[in-house]
Design an enzyme around this catalytic site. Sequence first.
Site, PDB file in Angstrom:
ATOM      1  N   MET A 193     -12.295   3.746  -1.342  1.00  0.00           N
ATOM      2  CA  MET A 193     -13.050   3.935  -0.095  1.00  0.00           C
ATOM      3  C   MET A 193     -13.742   5.288  -0.218  1.00  0.00           C
ATOM      4  O   MET A 193     -13.436   6.246   0.502  1.00  0.00           O
ATOM      5  CB  MET A 193     -12.091   3.889   1.101  1.00  0.00           C
ATOM      6  CG  MET A 193     -11.558   2.484   1.359  1.00  0.00           C
ATOM      7  SD  MET A 193     -10.049   2.462   2.351  1.00  0.00           S
ATOM      8  CE  MET A 193      -8.844   2.674   1.051  1.00  0.00           C
ATOM      9  N   ASP A 211      -6.246  -6.948   3.845  1.00  0.00           N
ATOM     10  CA  ASP A 211      -5.736  -5.574   3.914  1.00  0.00           C
ATOM     11  C   ASP A 211      -5.863  -5.031   5.332  1.00  0.00           C
ATOM     12  O   ASP A 211      -6.970  -4.885   5.852  1.00  0.00           O
ATOM     13  CB  ASP A 211      -6.556  -4.708   2.936  1.00  0.00           C
ATOM     14  CG  ASP A 211      -6.048  -3.287   2.808  1.00  0.00           C
ATOM     15  OD1 ASP A 211      -5.005  -2.954   3.391  1.00  0.00           O
ATOM     16  OD2 ASP A 211      -6.715  -2.510   2.086  1.00  0.00           O
ATOM     17  N   MET A 235     -11.048  -6.656   4.798  1.00  0.00           N
ATOM     18  CA  MET A 235     -10.407  -5.625   5.624  1.00  0.00           C
ATOM     19  C   MET A 235     -10.162  -6.197   7.013  1.00  0.00           C
ATOM     20  O   MET A 235     -11.107  -6.567   7.711  1.00  0.00           O
ATOM     21  CB  MET A 235     -11.312  -4.394   5.758  1.00  0.00           C
ATOM     22  CG  MET A 235     -11.515  -3.586   4.497  1.00  0.00           C
ATOM     23  SD  MET A 235     -10.014  -2.977   3.714  1.00  0.00           S
ATOM     24  CE  MET A 235      -9.265  -2.029   5.031  1.00  0.00           C
ATOM     25  N   HIS A 278      -0.813  -1.375  -4.471  1.00  0.00           N
ATOM     26  CA  HIS A 278      -2.115  -1.089  -3.854  1.00  0.00           C
ATOM     27  C   HIS A 278      -2.267   0.416  -3.629  1.00  0.00           C
ATOM     28  O   HIS A 278      -1.453   1.040  -2.950  1.00  0.00           O
ATOM     29  CB  HIS A 278      -2.205  -1.846  -2.525  1.00  0.00           C
ATOM     30  CG  HIS A 278      -3.551  -1.804  -1.874  1.00  0.00           C
ATOM     31  ND1 HIS A 278      -4.588  -2.650  -2.240  1.00  0.00           N
ATOM     32  CD2 HIS A 278      -4.041  -1.039  -0.870  1.00  0.00           C
ATOM     33  CE1 HIS A 278      -5.648  -2.402  -1.486  1.00  0.00           C
ATOM     34  NE2 HIS A 278      -5.349  -1.419  -0.644  1.00  0.00           N
ATOM     35  N   ASP A 287      -4.691   3.274  -2.159  1.00  0.00           N
ATOM     36  CA  ASP A 287      -5.824   3.527  -1.258  1.00  0.00           C
ATOM     37  C   ASP A 287      -6.417   4.898  -1.531  1.00  0.00           C
ATOM     38  O   ASP A 287      -5.779   5.925  -1.297  1.00  0.00           O
ATOM     39  CB  ASP A 287      -5.351   3.452   0.197  1.00  0.00           C
ATOM     40  CG  ASP A 287      -5.131   2.013   0.631  1.00  0.00           C
ATOM     41  OD1 ASP A 287      -6.049   1.190   0.463  1.00  0.00           O
ATOM     42  OD2 ASP A 287      -4.032   1.708   1.137  1.00  0.00           O
ATOM     43  N   SER A 337       0.850  -1.193   0.000  1.00  0.00           N
ATOM     44  CA  SER A 337       0.000   0.000   0.000  1.00  0.00           C
ATOM     45  C   SER A 337       0.882   1.238   0.000  1.00  0.00           C
ATOM     46  O   SER A 337       1.644   1.465   0.949  1.00  0.00           O
ATOM     47  CB  SER A 337      -0.900   0.015   1.232  1.00  0.00           C
ATOM     48  OG  SER A 337      -1.424   1.326   1.385  1.00  0.00           O
ATOM     49  N   HIS A 357      -8.072   0.554  -4.517  1.00  0.00           N
ATOM     50  CA  HIS A 357      -9.036   0.294  -3.450  1.00  0.00           C
ATOM     51  C   HIS A 357      -9.804   1.588  -3.175  1.00  0.00           C
ATOM     52  O   HIS A 357      -9.273   2.517  -2.578  1.00  0.00           O
ATOM     53  CB  HIS A 357      -8.245  -0.176  -2.209  1.00  0.00           C
ATOM     54  CG  HIS A 357      -9.087  -0.459  -1.010  1.00  0.00           C
ATOM     55  ND1 HIS A 357      -8.540  -0.679   0.249  1.00  0.00           N
ATOM     56  CD2 HIS A 357     -10.436  -0.562  -0.856  1.00  0.00           C
ATOM     57  CE1 HIS A 357      -9.515  -0.904   1.115  1.00  0.00           C
ATOM     58  NE2 HIS A 357     -10.665  -0.832   0.478  1.00  0.00           N
ATOM     59  N   MET A 389      -9.264   7.547  -0.585  1.00  0.00           N
ATOM     60  CA  MET A 389     -10.173   7.889   0.527  1.00  0.00           C
ATOM     61  C   MET A 389     -10.739   9.290   0.327  1.00  0.00           C
ATOM     62  O   MET A 389     -10.047  10.176  -0.169  1.00  0.00           O
ATOM     63  CB  MET A 389      -9.404   7.832   1.845  1.00  0.00           C
ATOM     64  CG  MET A 389      -8.673   6.517   2.078  1.00  0.00           C
ATOM     65  SD  MET A 389      -7.952   6.440   3.727  1.00  0.00           S
ATOM     66  CE  MET A 389      -7.027   4.895   3.600  1.00  0.00           C
TER      67      MET A 389
HETATM   68  C1  DX5 Z   1      -6.639   1.060   5.230  1.00  0.00           C
HETATM   69  C2  DX5 Z   1      -6.023   0.756   3.882  1.00  0.00           C
HETATM   70  C3  DX5 Z   1      -4.859  -0.152   3.937  1.00  0.00           C
HETATM   71  C4  DX5 Z   1      -3.703   0.341   4.751  1.00  0.00           C
HETATM   72  C5  DX5 Z   1      -2.801  -0.795   5.105  1.00  0.00           C
HETATM   73  O1  DX5 Z   1      -7.823   1.745   5.041  1.00  0.00           O
HETATM   74  O2  DX5 Z   1      -6.992   0.163   3.034  1.00  0.00           O
HETATM   75  O3  DX5 Z   1      -4.454  -0.513   2.621  1.00  0.00           O
HETATM   76  O4  DX5 Z   1      -2.985   1.335   4.110  1.00  0.00           O
HETATM   77  O5  DX5 Z   1      -1.789  -0.292   5.900  1.00  0.00           O
HETATM   78  P1  DX5 Z   1      -0.997  -1.213   6.939  1.00  0.00           P
HETATM   79  O6  DX5 Z   1      -0.389  -2.322   6.147  1.00  0.00           O
HETATM   80  O7  DX5 Z   1       0.000  -0.257   7.489  1.00  0.00           O
HETATM   81  O8  DX5 Z   1      -1.990  -1.700   7.955  1.00  0.00           O
HETATM   82 ZN    ZN Z   2      -6.409  -0.716   1.044  1.00  0.00          ZN
END
Ligand code: DX5
Ligand code: ZN
Length: 220
Positions: A69, A176, A138, A34, A36, A9, A67, A38
Site C-alpha cells: 500500500m 482482506d 479490500m 500476509h 502489510d 496479517s 500487500h 504502508m
Molecule cells: C488493512 C490491511 C489488512 C488488515 C487486516 O489495510 O490490508 O491486511 O491488517 O486486519 P483485520 O483482519 O484486523 O481487519
Molecule cells: Zn493487507
Amino acid sequence: MVVPLISPSILSADFARLGEEVRAIDVAGADWIHVDVMDGHFVPNITIGPGVVKALRPHTAKPLDVHLMISPVDAFLEAFAQAGADIITIHPEAGPHAHRTVQAIKALGKQAGISLNPATPAKMLDYLIDDIDLVLVMSVNPGFGGQSFITSQLRKIEAIRKMIDKTGRPIHLEVDGGVDVDTARRCVDAGADVLVAGTATFRGGPDHYAANIAALKGTV
Ligand code: DX5
Ligand code: ZN
C-alpha cells in the site's frame, strides 16, 4: 464446501517479537503470511519495509503474501522480491501504469496480485486479469487492522469469481479486512479462496492461534 487458505496479517502481531509470531502462526496452520506494507502517503499509516521482510524470511517456508500500500510502488518491487516475497500485490491507484507494474513483478519471477479498494469497481480488472495470479478485494479501506467488514464487497467478490472462472486460469481470490468467523463464511460463499485475517488470527495470544485459524477455515 471450499476450505479457504488463511493468510494471517502480521499487522496484528506483537511487533517486538515478529519472528516468533511468524513461527507461531506457521505452526498453528497459516497457509500464507500476509505482510502489510504502508507508506503514510498512499494510506494514512506507516508499517514496515523490505528489511523486515528479509528478516522474517528465515522464520517460515510458507509463502510471503506481500500487500504493498505504497505510492509510487515500482521503485520498491525489486527490494521486496529480493527480500523473499512470493506474492506481490499492488493497488492500481498507486501508480499511473498498473499493467507495467504487473509485468515488472512477473519479470522478477514473483506472483502478481491486484488489490481493489472498496470503491474500486471489478471492471478495473478487465485488462489486467489475463496477466495476474491473484485478486485482493479490500473489504475495509486500507490503512488499519481491526475495522468492520464492508458488506457491499460481497457482490464484488461474486462478480470477480465469475470473471476468474471465465479465464480458466488458477487465479486466487483473496479478501482482506474485517474477516472473522461469520464474514469468512460469507466471503467463501461469494467465491473467495484465500482470507486475510489479522485481528481474528491473533486474538487471545499464541495459545489461541491454532483454534482461531481452524475456526476461520470452518474446520472446527
Ligand atoms: C488493512 C490491511 C489488512 C488488515 C487486516 O489495510 O490490508 O491486511 O491488517 O486486519 P483485520 O483482519 O484486523 O481487519
Ligand atoms: Zn493487507
